[in-house]
Every structure is written in C-alpha cells, then in structure tokens.
Design a protein around this motif. Structure first.
Motif, PDB file in Angstrom:
ATOM      1  N   PRO A  73       7.882  13.429 -46.845  1.00  0.00           N
ATOM      2  CA  PRO A  73       8.525  13.787 -48.108  1.00  0.00           C
ATOM      3  C   PRO A  73       7.483  14.292 -49.113  1.00  0.00           C
ATOM      4  O   PRO A  73       6.348  13.838 -49.121  1.00  0.00           O
ATOM      5  CB  PRO A  73       9.151  12.484 -48.590  1.00  0.00           C
ATOM      6  CG  PRO A  73       8.463  11.401 -47.857  1.00  0.00           C
ATOM      7  CD  PRO A  73       7.912  11.995 -46.600  1.00  0.00           C
ATOM      8  N   THR A  74       7.890  15.249 -49.945  1.00  0.00           N
ATOM      9  CA  THR A  74       7.029  15.720 -51.025  1.00  0.00           C
ATOM     10  C   THR A  74       7.470  15.122 -52.354  1.00  0.00           C
ATOM     11  O   THR A  74       6.706  15.099 -53.309  1.00  0.00           O
ATOM     12  CB  THR A  74       7.047  17.261 -51.133  1.00  0.00           C
ATOM     13  OG1 THR A  74       8.381  17.688 -51.377  1.00  0.00           O
ATOM     14  CG2 THR A  74       6.510  17.891 -49.865  1.00  0.00           C
ATOM     15  N   SER A  75       8.708  14.614 -52.395  1.00  0.00           N
ATOM     16  CA  SER A  75       9.239  14.027 -53.618  1.00  0.00           C
ATOM     17  C   SER A  75      10.339  13.032 -53.254  1.00  0.00           C
ATOM     18  O   SER A  75      11.164  13.305 -52.391  1.00  0.00           O
ATOM     19  CB  SER A  75       9.815  15.138 -54.504  1.00  0.00           C
ATOM     20  OG  SER A  75      10.539  14.615 -55.586  1.00  0.00           O
TER      21      SER A  75
ATOM     22  N   ILE B  23      15.458  12.882 -51.623  1.00  0.00           N
ATOM     23  CA  ILE B  23      14.170  13.091 -50.962  1.00  0.00           C
ATOM     24  C   ILE B  23      14.040  14.580 -50.674  1.00  0.00           C
ATOM     25  O   ILE B  23      14.933  15.177 -50.083  1.00  0.00           O
ATOM     26  CB  ILE B  23      14.066  12.301 -49.647  1.00  0.00           C
ATOM     27  CG1 ILE B  23      14.277  10.804 -49.906  1.00  0.00           C
ATOM     28  CG2 ILE B  23      12.713  12.551 -48.970  1.00  0.00           C
ATOM     29  CD1 ILE B  23      14.377   9.974 -48.657  1.00  0.00           C
ATOM     30  N   VAL B  24      12.922  15.170 -51.121  1.00  0.00           N
ATOM     31  CA  VAL B  24      12.621  16.567 -50.810  1.00  0.00           C
ATOM     32  C   VAL B  24      11.514  16.542 -49.759  1.00  0.00           C
ATOM     33  O   VAL B  24      10.483  15.883 -49.933  1.00  0.00           O
ATOM     34  CB  VAL B  24      12.164  17.349 -52.064  1.00  0.00           C
ATOM     35  CG1 VAL B  24      11.839  18.793 -51.700  1.00  0.00           C
ATOM     36  CG2 VAL B  24      13.240  17.295 -53.146  1.00  0.00           C
ATOM     37  N   TRP B  25      11.734  17.263 -48.657  1.00  0.00           N
ATOM     38  CA  TRP B  25      10.823  17.256 -47.516  1.00  0.00           C
ATOM     39  C   TRP B  25       9.873  18.453 -47.545  1.00  0.00           C
ATOM     40  O   TRP B  25      10.120  19.428 -48.251  1.00  0.00           O
ATOM     41  CB  TRP B  25      11.634  17.251 -46.222  1.00  0.00           C
ATOM     42  CG  TRP B  25      12.515  16.043 -46.135  1.00  0.00           C
ATOM     43  CD1 TRP B  25      13.819  15.963 -46.542  1.00  0.00           C
ATOM     44  CD2 TRP B  25      12.157  14.752 -45.666  1.00  0.00           C
ATOM     45  NE1 TRP B  25      14.294  14.692 -46.345  1.00  0.00           N
ATOM     46  CE2 TRP B  25      13.296  13.926 -45.803  1.00  0.00           C
ATOM     47  CE3 TRP B  25      10.994  14.211 -45.142  1.00  0.00           C
ATOM     48  CZ2 TRP B  25      13.297  12.595 -45.430  1.00  0.00           C
ATOM     49  CZ3 TRP B  25      10.995  12.884 -44.755  1.00  0.00           C
ATOM     50  CH2 TRP B  25      12.129  12.084 -44.902  1.00  0.00           C
ATOM     51  N   GLU B  26       8.818  18.377 -46.745  1.00  0.00           N
ATOM     52  CA  GLU B  26       7.809  19.439 -46.673  1.00  0.00           C
ATOM     53  C   GLU B  26       8.404  20.818 -46.404  1.00  0.00           C
ATOM     54  O   GLU B  26       7.898  21.817 -46.891  1.00  0.00           O
ATOM     55  CB  GLU B  26       6.785  19.134 -45.571  1.00  0.00           C
ATOM     56  CG  GLU B  26       5.859  17.999 -45.883  1.00  0.00           C
ATOM     57  CD  GLU B  26       4.936  17.672 -44.723  1.00  0.00           C
ATOM     58  OE1 GLU B  26       3.769  17.352 -44.994  1.00  0.00           O
ATOM     59  OE2 GLU B  26       5.372  17.742 -43.550  1.00  0.00           O
ATOM     60  N   ASP B  27       9.477  20.869 -45.633  1.00  0.00           N
ATOM     61  CA  ASP B  27      10.092  22.161 -45.310  1.00  0.00           C
ATOM     62  C   ASP B  27      11.073  22.636 -46.386  1.00  0.00           C
ATOM     63  O   ASP B  27      11.726  23.657 -46.239  1.00  0.00           O
ATOM     64  CB  ASP B  27      10.783  22.107 -43.952  1.00  0.00           C
ATOM     65  CG  ASP B  27      11.988  21.177 -43.920  1.00  0.00           C
ATOM     66  OD1 ASP B  27      12.258  20.476 -44.926  1.00  0.00           O
ATOM     67  OD2 ASP B  27      12.660  21.132 -42.871  1.00  0.00           O
TER      68      ASP B  27
ATOM     69  N   ARG C 255      16.426  19.137 -48.761  1.00  0.00           N
ATOM     70  CA  ARG C 255      16.706  18.101 -49.759  1.00  0.00           C
ATOM     71  C   ARG C 255      17.752  17.152 -49.178  1.00  0.00           C
ATOM     72  O   ARG C 255      18.855  17.575 -48.821  1.00  0.00           O
ATOM     73  CB  ARG C 255      17.218  18.787 -51.015  1.00  0.00           C
ATOM     74  CG  ARG C 255      17.524  17.912 -52.157  1.00  0.00           C
ATOM     75  CD  ARG C 255      18.046  18.819 -53.303  1.00  0.00           C
ATOM     76  NE  ARG C 255      17.994  18.162 -54.558  1.00  0.00           N
ATOM     77  CZ  ARG C 255      16.967  18.170 -55.383  1.00  0.00           C
ATOM     78  NH1 ARG C 255      15.890  18.859 -55.082  1.00  0.00           N
ATOM     79  NH2 ARG C 255      16.999  17.516 -56.507  1.00  0.00           N
ATOM     80  N   SER C 256      17.415  15.883 -49.074  1.00  0.00           N
ATOM     81  CA  SER C 256      18.343  14.855 -48.580  1.00  0.00           C
ATOM     82  C   SER C 256      18.798  14.015 -49.762  1.00  0.00           C
ATOM     83  O   SER C 256      17.971  13.540 -50.542  1.00  0.00           O
ATOM     84  CB  SER C 256      17.656  13.942 -47.559  1.00  0.00           C
ATOM     85  OG  SER C 256      17.207  14.679 -46.454  1.00  0.00           O
ATOM     86  N   THR C 257      20.106  13.843 -49.905  1.00  0.00           N
ATOM     87  CA  THR C 257      20.658  13.038 -50.991  1.00  0.00           C
ATOM     88  C   THR C 257      21.465  11.897 -50.387  1.00  0.00           C
ATOM     89  O   THR C 257      22.325  12.120 -49.532  1.00  0.00           O
ATOM     90  CB  THR C 257      21.559  13.902 -51.896  1.00  0.00           C
ATOM     91  OG1 THR C 257      20.798  15.001 -52.382  1.00  0.00           O
ATOM     92  CG2 THR C 257      22.093  13.101 -53.069  1.00  0.00           C
TER      93      THR C 257
END
Length: 70
Positions: free
Chosen positions: A4-6, A18-22, A25-27
């Motif tokens: 995750p980046t955020s 959660i914002v991932w490297e690619d 965005r997962s909510t």
C-alpha cells in the motif's frame, strides 16, 4: 507482493481506504471489517473463531454490542 502507498480510515464515511502501488483503490466498510474479524473477542469466543473470514462476512451485520468505531 503489492504494497500500500496510503491507508486512511474515515469516521465520517465509516470506511477504510487503501491505495496500492499500482494505483488501485480498495475501500472497505468499517462495519464489515469488524464483522469479518477472526479474533476470539469479535467472534464471541474461541469456539466461534475461523481461520479465514469469507468475503461475504464484510456485508454481515454486527453482533449486538459490537461497534465499528475507530
């Protein structure tokens, strides 16, 4: 392995984002995360614990007395 980046939890929206490297965005709804928690406290005792929560558990209502509060 994707990292995750955020990670942000919002009380006002009752969700975890959660914002991932690619860039994906997962909510997740906080209520669903609490309902899917596999620990003994959240499951109501060791006899109700499971190894892996099902994705369906994210939509399960909370048990009486459970809270999704941060």
């Amino acid at each position: 392995m994707m990292k995750p980046t955020s990670i942000e939890a919002s009380r006002s929206k009752s969700e975890l984002v959660i914002v991932w490297e690619d860039g994906h965005r997962s909510t997740y709804p906080l209520r669903g995360l609490r309902a899917a928690c596999p620990c003994a406290e959240c499951r109501g005792g060791h006899e109700n614990m499971s190894a892996e929560p099902s994705p369906v558990d994210l939509e399960r209502p909370l048990a009486p007395g459970q809270s999704a509060e941060l």
